[in-house]
Design an enzyme around this catalytic site. Structure first.
Site, mmCIF file in Angstrom:
data_model
loop_
_atom_site.group_PDB
_atom_site.id
_atom_site.type_symbol
_atom_site.label_atom_id
_atom_site.label_comp_id
_atom_site.label_asym_id
_atom_site.label_seq_id
_atom_site.Cartn_x
_atom_site.Cartn_y
_atom_site.Cartn_z
ATOM 1 N N SER A 17 0.816 -1.223 0.000
ATOM 2 C CA SER A 17 0.000 0.000 0.000
ATOM 3 C C SER A 17 0.847 1.269 0.000
ATOM 4 C CB SER A 17 -0.955 0.009 1.203
ATOM 5 O OG SER A 17 -1.989 -0.919 0.995
ATOM 6 N N LYS A 66 -8.817 -5.333 11.648
ATOM 7 C CA LYS A 66 -9.976 -4.822 10.911
ATOM 8 C C LYS A 66 -11.264 -4.866 11.750
ATOM 9 C CE LYS A 66 -8.477 -5.653 6.131
ATOM 10 N NZ LYS A 66 -8.866 -6.205 4.825
ATOM 11 N N ASN A 87 -11.501 -1.086 7.084
ATOM 12 C CA ASN A 87 -10.140 -1.077 6.514
ATOM 13 C C ASN A 87 -9.654 0.338 6.237
ATOM 14 O OD1 ASN A 87 -11.477 -0.363 4.173
ATOM 15 N ND2 ASN A 87 -10.333 -1.747 2.858
ATOM 16 N N ASP A 103 -13.302 -2.694 0.915
ATOM 17 C CA ASP A 103 -12.988 -3.974 0.252
ATOM 18 C C ASP A 103 -14.104 -4.404 -0.706
ATOM 19 O OD1 ASP A 103 -10.442 -4.490 1.186
ATOM 20 O OD2 ASP A 103 -11.114 -5.606 2.941
ATOM 21 N N ALA A 129 -14.677 -17.970 4.336
ATOM 22 C CA ALA A 129 -15.748 -17.292 5.086
ATOM 23 C C ALA A 129 -15.156 -16.294 6.073
ATOM 24 C CB ALA A 129 -16.614 -18.324 5.814
ATOM 25 N N GLY A 131 -12.972 -12.379 6.616
ATOM 26 C CA GLY A 131 -13.334 -10.976 6.377
ATOM 27 C C GLY A 131 -13.487 -10.650 4.899
ATOM 28 N N ALA A 132 -12.577 -11.152 4.074
ATOM 29 C CA ALA A 132 -12.633 -10.832 2.646
ATOM 30 C C ALA A 132 -13.875 -11.463 2.009
ATOM 31 C CB ALA A 132 -11.377 -11.329 1.946
ATOM 32 N N ARG A 153 -13.488 -24.304 4.713
ATOM 33 C CA ARG A 153 -12.888 -25.431 5.444
ATOM 34 C C ARG A 153 -13.659 -25.692 6.738
ATOM 35 N NH1 ARG A 153 -6.809 -24.497 7.354
ATOM 36 N NH2 ARG A 153 -7.862 -22.794 8.417
ATOM 37 N N THR A 154 -13.950 -24.643 7.480
ATOM 38 C CA THR A 154 -14.757 -24.773 8.696
ATOM 39 C C THR A 154 -16.214 -24.508 8.318
ATOM 40 O OG1 THR A 154 -12.876 -23.892 9.916
ATOM 41 C CG2 THR A 154 -14.981 -23.998 11.103
ATOM 42 N N TYR A 228 -3.059 -11.869 -4.490
ATOM 43 C CA TYR A 228 -2.429 -11.135 -5.603
ATOM 44 C C TYR A 228 -0.926 -11.370 -5.683
ATOM 45 C CZ TYR A 228 -1.667 -7.977 -1.717
ATOM 46 O OH TYR A 228 -1.316 -7.458 -0.501
HETATM 47 P P1 NAP Z 1 -9.271 -14.421 7.200
HETATM 48 O O1 NAP Z 1 -10.388 -13.611 7.752
HETATM 49 O O2 NAP Z 1 -8.159 -14.851 8.094
HETATM 50 O O3 NAP Z 1 -9.930 -15.753 6.513
HETATM 51 C C1 NAP Z 1 -9.096 -16.745 5.978
HETATM 52 C C2 NAP Z 1 -9.946 -17.766 5.214
HETATM 53 O O4 NAP Z 1 -9.061 -18.689 4.580
HETATM 54 C C3 NAP Z 1 -10.877 -18.590 6.117
HETATM 55 O O5 NAP Z 1 -12.066 -18.864 5.431
HETATM 56 C C4 NAP Z 1 -10.044 -19.879 6.321
HETATM 57 O O6 NAP Z 1 -10.847 -21.017 6.597
HETATM 58 C C5 NAP Z 1 -9.418 -20.021 4.949
HETATM 59 N N1 NAP Z 1 -8.203 -20.865 4.960
HETATM 60 C C6 NAP Z 1 -7.009 -20.571 5.510
HETATM 61 N N2 NAP Z 1 -6.128 -21.588 5.308
HETATM 62 C C7 NAP Z 1 -6.814 -22.546 4.605
HETATM 63 C C8 NAP Z 1 -6.466 -23.833 4.110
HETATM 64 N N3 NAP Z 1 -5.239 -24.362 4.274
HETATM 65 N N4 NAP Z 1 -7.412 -24.545 3.442
HETATM 66 C C9 NAP Z 1 -8.646 -24.047 3.266
HETATM 67 N N5 NAP Z 1 -9.035 -22.835 3.718
HETATM 68 C C10 NAP Z 1 -8.129 -22.090 4.388
HETATM 69 O O7 NAP Z 1 -8.540 -13.675 5.985
HETATM 70 P P2 NAP Z 1 -9.174 -12.605 4.981
HETATM 71 O O8 NAP Z 1 -8.923 -11.230 5.500
HETATM 72 O O9 NAP Z 1 -10.560 -13.011 4.663
HETATM 73 O O10 NAP Z 1 -8.208 -12.770 3.703
HETATM 74 C C11 NAP Z 1 -8.256 -13.938 2.903
HETATM 75 C C12 NAP Z 1 -7.345 -13.789 1.692
HETATM 76 O O11 NAP Z 1 -7.791 -12.726 0.867
HETATM 77 C C13 NAP Z 1 -5.879 -13.448 2.058
HETATM 78 O O12 NAP Z 1 -5.020 -14.143 1.195
HETATM 79 C C14 NAP Z 1 -5.794 -11.950 1.797
HETATM 80 O O13 NAP Z 1 -4.492 -11.509 1.471
HETATM 81 C C15 NAP Z 1 -6.724 -11.819 0.594
HETATM 82 N N6 NAP Z 1 -7.286 -10.460 0.487
HETATM 83 C C16 NAP Z 1 -7.042 -9.779 -0.675
HETATM 84 C C17 NAP Z 1 -7.559 -8.506 -0.834
HETATM 85 C C18 NAP Z 1 -7.293 -7.765 -2.111
HETATM 86 O O14 NAP Z 1 -7.489 -6.541 -2.129
HETATM 87 N N7 NAP Z 1 -6.914 -8.432 -3.183
HETATM 88 C C19 NAP Z 1 -8.308 -7.901 0.189
HETATM 89 C C20 NAP Z 1 -8.551 -8.628 1.371
HETATM 90 C C21 NAP Z 1 -8.013 -9.919 1.497
HETATM 91 P P3 NAP Z 1 -11.265 -21.379 8.115
HETATM 92 O O15 NAP Z 1 -12.467 -20.546 8.443
HETATM 93 O O16 NAP Z 1 -11.565 -22.828 8.063
HETATM 94 O O17 NAP Z 1 -10.088 -21.048 9.000
#
Ligand code: NAP
Length: 292
Positions: A17, A66, A87, A103, A129, A131-132, A153-154, A228
């Site tokens: 950023s 967040k 955010n 987002d 499931a 934040g994203a 997964r969960t 990304y």
């Molecule tokens: P988060 O709230 O920590 O959620 C993570 C998610 O990934 C949960 O659903 C988790 O499942 C799942 N997960 C993690 N490890 C896994 C595995 N080995 N197998 C299957 N599922 C798995 O994270 P978040 O903020 O939502 O972000 C998620 C992704 O989106 C990150 O990579 C982040 O960098 C990306 N993102 C990108 C942008 C963008 O602007 N491009 C913006 C926001 C986020 P469980 O519930 O089972 O733990």
């Protein structure tokens, strides 16, 4: 007076950023700086209070704060309240702090501008499931998508998010376990798949891995990966091999940042300049993590 903004998280690692937000300020000739503000949890409250200083425009907030910041600002925008995460913080003229979530807007703008996709009347599968996924689900629901399936997964978290979206909108939403071989996974392919887990993320524990959903991808599907880094993730490679259209997460990152930029400055963000700076920052090191 140089106005200041920055990103709050911990650890901040290699957030890109600062690179693309500073490029935007410089492009418009604004006397503003965008800084890294790594903040351990016991300093979070003081950091947020510090945003009330007159030289501050606002801040971005990232992992793991967040959700926590919702309770620390003076007002929360209804979109952020519904998503359950902030955010972007904007300092108002009177020194009060307003919390926003860009987002969903960032994803929807990228889906439209970069992916050329209109969700009205379509079906989508969301993987994850967290934040994203929450931001994507509400963004799609508000844009008139007809059906959403959330696979996680969960399983419990998938059904909880599905219930929340179904309650707040008129969209048909179901939640199920990712990789559970549910009836849906064997059914007709969706129009859109959005990968919102951290699978495939460079430097993370699941680097090089793609979710096991090859049965869901068809020729007519648009497959989006919010990860990304790398720009071409394992899932996007698999989707391209199957003849599907693909969309990476860099566009969403730039557009959520552009929406924050406009909230701070009241100016339209130079998204082309921001995207070039973001790509440059990603390419200049092999060690960046997704921490924005
Ligand atoms: P988060 O709230 O920590 O959620 C993570 C998610 O990934 C949960 O659903 C988790 O499942 C799942 N997960 C993690 N490890 C896994 C595995 N080995 N197998 C299957 N599922 C798995 O994270 P978040 O903020 O939502 O972000 C998620 C992704 O989106 C990150 O990579 C982040 O960098 C990306 N993102 C990108 C942008 C963008 O602007 N491009 C913006 C926001 C986020 P469980 O519930 O089972 O733990």
């Amino acid at each position: 007076m140089t106005r200041r903004t920055g990103i709050i998280g911990f650890p901040l690692g290699h957030s890109i950023s600062p690179a693309f937000q500073q490029a935007a300020f410089d492009e418009l000739g604004l006397d503003c700086s965008y800084e890294r503000w790594p903040t351990p949890s016991d300093e979070l409250m003081m950091r947020i209070q510090g945003l009330k200083s007159p030289e501050i425009l606002g801040a971005n907030v990232t992992v793991p704060y967040k959700q926590a910041v919702i309770g620390l600002v003076d007002r929360v925008d209804p979109v952020a309240l519904r998503i359950g995460a902030i955010n972007t913080v904007v300092r108002q003229e009177d020194g009060t702090l307003h919390g926003h979530n860009t987002d969903a807007e960032g994803f929807m703008r990228s889906l439209s501008f970069d992916g050329g996709f209109d969700p009205a009347g379509c079906s989508a599968v969301i993987l994850g499931a967290g934040g994203a996924a929450r931001a994507v689900a509400f963004g799609l629901a508000d844009a008139g998508i007809e059906r959403i399936t959330i696979l996680n997964r969960t399983e419990e978290k998938a059904t909880k998010l599905a219930d929340a979206v179904a309650r707040a909108t008129s969209v048909r939403v179901i939640g199920a376990r990712l990789g559970g071989g549910s009836t849906f996974e064997r059914g007709s392919p969706p129009d859109l798949i959005v990968q919102c887990t951290s699978l495939g993320m460079s430097g993370g524990p699941d680097e090089g891995r793609a979710p096991d959903i090859s049965g869901l991808i068809s020729h007519g599907t648009l497959v989006c990966d919010l990860v990304y880094n790398p720009i071409e993730t394992p899932l996007l490679r698999l989707a391209a091999e199957r003849g599907a259209r693909t969309l990476g997460g860099l566009g969403m990152l730039v557009h959520q940042g552009a929406a924050a930029f406009t909230l701070w400055t009241g100016r339209e963000a130079p998204t082309g300049v921001m995207e070039r700076a973001a790509r440059g920052a990603l390419q200049s090191s092999t060690d960046w993590r997704n921490t924005d």
